[in-house]
Write a protein that holds these residues in place. Structure first.
Motif, PDB file in Angstrom:
ATOM      1  N   VAL A 106       0.842  -1.202   0.000  1.00 38.86           N
ATOM      2  CA  VAL A 106       0.000   0.000   0.000  1.00 38.86           C
ATOM      3  C   VAL A 106       0.876   1.251   0.000  1.00 38.86           C
ATOM      4  N   TYR A 107       1.879   1.280   0.866  1.00 39.63           N
ATOM      5  CA  TYR A 107       2.768   2.438   0.941  1.00 39.63           C
ATOM      6  C   TYR A 107       3.609   2.569  -0.323  1.00 39.63           C
ATOM      7  N   ALA A 108       4.056   1.438  -0.865  1.00 36.36           N
ATOM      8  CA  ALA A 108       4.868   1.469  -2.083  1.00 36.36           C
ATOM      9  C   ALA A 108       4.068   1.993  -3.271  1.00 36.36           C
ATOM     10  N   ILE A 109       2.828   1.555  -3.401  1.00 33.49           N
ATOM     11  CA  ILE A 109       1.972   2.015  -4.499  1.00 33.49           C
ATOM     12  C   ILE A 109       1.700   3.508  -4.371  1.00 33.49           C
ATOM     13  N   GLY A 110       1.436   3.963  -3.164  1.00 27.00           N
ATOM     14  CA  GLY A 110       1.191   5.384  -2.944  1.00 27.00           C
ATOM     15  C   GLY A 110       2.423   6.233  -3.153  1.00 27.00           C
ATOM     16  N   GLY A 111       3.598   5.671  -2.832  1.00 26.77           N
ATOM     17  CA  GLY A 111       4.844   6.414  -3.006  1.00 26.77           C
ATOM     18  C   GLY A 111       5.178   6.643  -4.469  1.00 26.77           C
ATOM     19  N   ASP A 112       5.110   5.585  -5.269  1.00 22.87           N
ATOM     20  CA  ASP A 112       5.371   5.690  -6.706  1.00 22.87           C
ATOM     21  C   ASP A 112       4.859   4.418  -7.365  1.00 22.87           C
ATOM     22  N   GLU A 113       3.712   4.505  -8.004  1.00 19.98           N
ATOM     23  CA  GLU A 113       3.086   3.316  -8.586  1.00 19.98           C
ATOM     24  C   GLU A 113       3.948   2.698  -9.676  1.00 19.98           C
ATOM     25  N   ARG A 114       4.596   3.534 -10.472  1.00 25.85           N
ATOM     26  CA  ARG A 114       5.432   3.016 -11.562  1.00 25.85           C
ATOM     27  C   ARG A 114       6.593   2.193 -11.023  1.00 25.85           C
ATOM     28  N   VAL A 115       7.241   2.703  -9.990  1.00 30.39           N
ATOM     29  CA  VAL A 115       8.344   1.975  -9.370  1.00 30.39           C
ATOM     30  C   VAL A 115       7.839   0.689  -8.724  1.00 30.39           C
ATOM     31  N   ALA A 116       6.663   0.750  -8.102  1.00 30.37           N
ATOM     32  CA  ALA A 116       6.073  -0.436  -7.473  1.00 30.37           C
ATOM     33  C   ALA A 116       5.864  -1.542  -8.511  1.00 30.37           C
ATOM     34  N   ARG A 117       5.401  -1.171  -9.699  1.00 34.29           N
ATOM     35  CA  ARG A 117       5.218  -2.163 -10.766  1.00 34.29           C
ATOM     36  C   ARG A 117       6.548  -2.754 -11.197  1.00 34.29           C
ATOM     37  N   GLU A 156       9.108  -3.154  -9.428  1.00 34.10           N
ATOM     38  CA  GLU A 156       9.608  -4.027  -8.371  1.00 34.10           C
ATOM     39  C   GLU A 156       8.833  -5.340  -8.282  1.00 34.10           C
ATOM     40  N   GLY A 157       7.838  -5.512  -9.143  1.00 32.63           N
ATOM     41  CA  GLY A 157       7.092  -6.764  -9.175  1.00 32.63           C
ATOM     42  C   GLY A 157       5.889  -6.820  -8.265  1.00 32.63           C
ATOM     43  N   ILE A 158       5.502  -5.677  -7.705  1.00 27.47           N
ATOM     44  CA  ILE A 158       4.317  -5.639  -6.835  1.00 27.47           C
ATOM     45  C   ILE A 158       3.057  -5.756  -7.696  1.00 27.47           C
ATOM     46  N   PRO A 159       2.140  -6.651  -7.350  1.00 29.01           N
ATOM     47  CA  PRO A 159       0.895  -6.793  -8.127  1.00 29.01           C
ATOM     48  C   PRO A 159      -0.042  -5.616  -7.839  1.00 29.01           C
ATOM     49  N   VAL A 160       0.249  -4.482  -8.453  1.00 26.50           N
ATOM     50  CA  VAL A 160      -0.437  -3.229  -8.137  1.00 26.50           C
ATOM     51  C   VAL A 160      -1.952  -3.332  -8.315  1.00 26.50           C
TER      52      VAL A 160
END
Length: 311
Positions: A187-198, A200-204
């Motif tokens: 949740v925090y990673a997506i809010g911080g930067d969704e593009r970076v979260a993707r 990093e392999g996070i299932p956004v």
């Protein structure tokens, strides 16, 4: 140095604001700190506080949910409609919770699969859920005089109103979820930067759907508490309450741009909102000013958050 340390701890300064507000209201009216008013205040804050917990998670993820008030109304109406045909109260409650969660699921799918901005998607759900509530009831309020709901809305346990326990459990679960689980880190990673979260392999997309389902579930949980308080399920209930929930989150120091904030501060923000409303009522100031105040609070809080982000 000491001030800088306090300033860096949002939970500390928001508590100080709440205490200062309570002291000021106590001086303005001798009725504010009475046991009866404190009990009433705890009941008043419960609905907005539960909604604010879900709204905080959504905003931390970089989104927003404008539909929570209407989803609350739809969930309450479903509960009321089932009670009218003698469905077991527990089954009716589960059905209401399911409806709220389903509305959140639809929000999440529209946002992720349809690529619709959260503001537009949840604004659409605001109209859909409110419209369905009116269609189901034909504009008529259902009475809910079942002991199960009357207990939730009016009873006390160990001297504290039952709605307060709903609030405590909600914030305990959501806080643990956000700060100790993989979901919370996402949740925090997506809010911080969704593009970076993707990257990093996070299932956004999957996590966003879960986030909006959580918001919908908590809106339905607030509907259970409100049904107990009102002993009825009017389809027009909770109009505009989404603004109060958003204001509580922003007052609590959760960044409107996402990625930063503590859910627990949203509870203090909801308490501050409730104290202001309660104080205005005690002082005999028109409730019309409350909407003006809420709008001003949202603008000022977001402005201050922008200033802090620029630094």
């Amino acid at each position: 140095m000491q001030f800088a340390r306090i300033k860096s701890q949002p939970l500390v300064w928001i508590l100080l604001v709440a205490v200062l507000l309570a002291v000021v209201l106590s001086f303005l009216s001798p009725f504010f700190m009475t046991v009866g008013n404190m009990t009433n205040l705890s009941k008043q804050v419960s609905i907005v506080a539960i909604l604010a917990a879900g709204q905080a998670v959504v905003i931390i993820s970089g989104g927003i949910d404008l539909s929570v008030g209407s989803v609350l109304a739809l969930s309450a109406v479903v509960i009321g409609a089932l009670i009218q045909v003698d469905v077991d109260p527990l089954v009716a409650t589960l059905a209401g919770l399911a409806v709220g969660t389903l509305a959140g699921l639809v929000n999440g799918v529209v946002i992720t699969r349809g690529k619709i901005p959260p503001f537009i998607a949840t604004l659409g759900m605001l109209g859909i859920a409110r419209g369905l509530a009116l269609v189901i009831t034909k504009g008529v309020s259902y009475q809910v005089l079942v002991p199960f709901f009357l207990y939730i809305g009016n009873a006390k346990f160990l001297g504290l109103p039952i709605p307060l326990y709903f609030v405590v459990v909600t914030y305990l679960v959501v806080t643990v979820m956000l700060h100790t689980s993989v979901f919370g880190r996402h949740v925090y990673a997506i809010g911080g930067d969704e593009r970076v979260a993707r990257l990093e392999g996070i299932p956004v997309d999957r996590q966003k759907i879960k986030i909006y389902m959580l918001s919908g579930f908590l809106a339905a949980l607030a509907a259970v508490v409100m049904t107990g308080r009102l002993a009825a399920t009017p389809p027009s209930v909770a109009q505009g309450i989404e603004l109060q929930a958003i204001a509580a989150v922003i007052i609590g120091g959760v960044s409107f741009v996402g990625g930063r904030g503590i859910v627990l501060t949203a509870l203090i923000g909801a308490l501050i909102m409730a104290m202001i409303t309660n104080g205005l009522n005690i002082l005999g100031i028109s409730s019309f000013y409350q909407q003006v105040l809420i709008g001003m609070v949202i603008i000022v809080a977001v402005w201050l958050d922008n200033l802090k982000s620029q630094k």
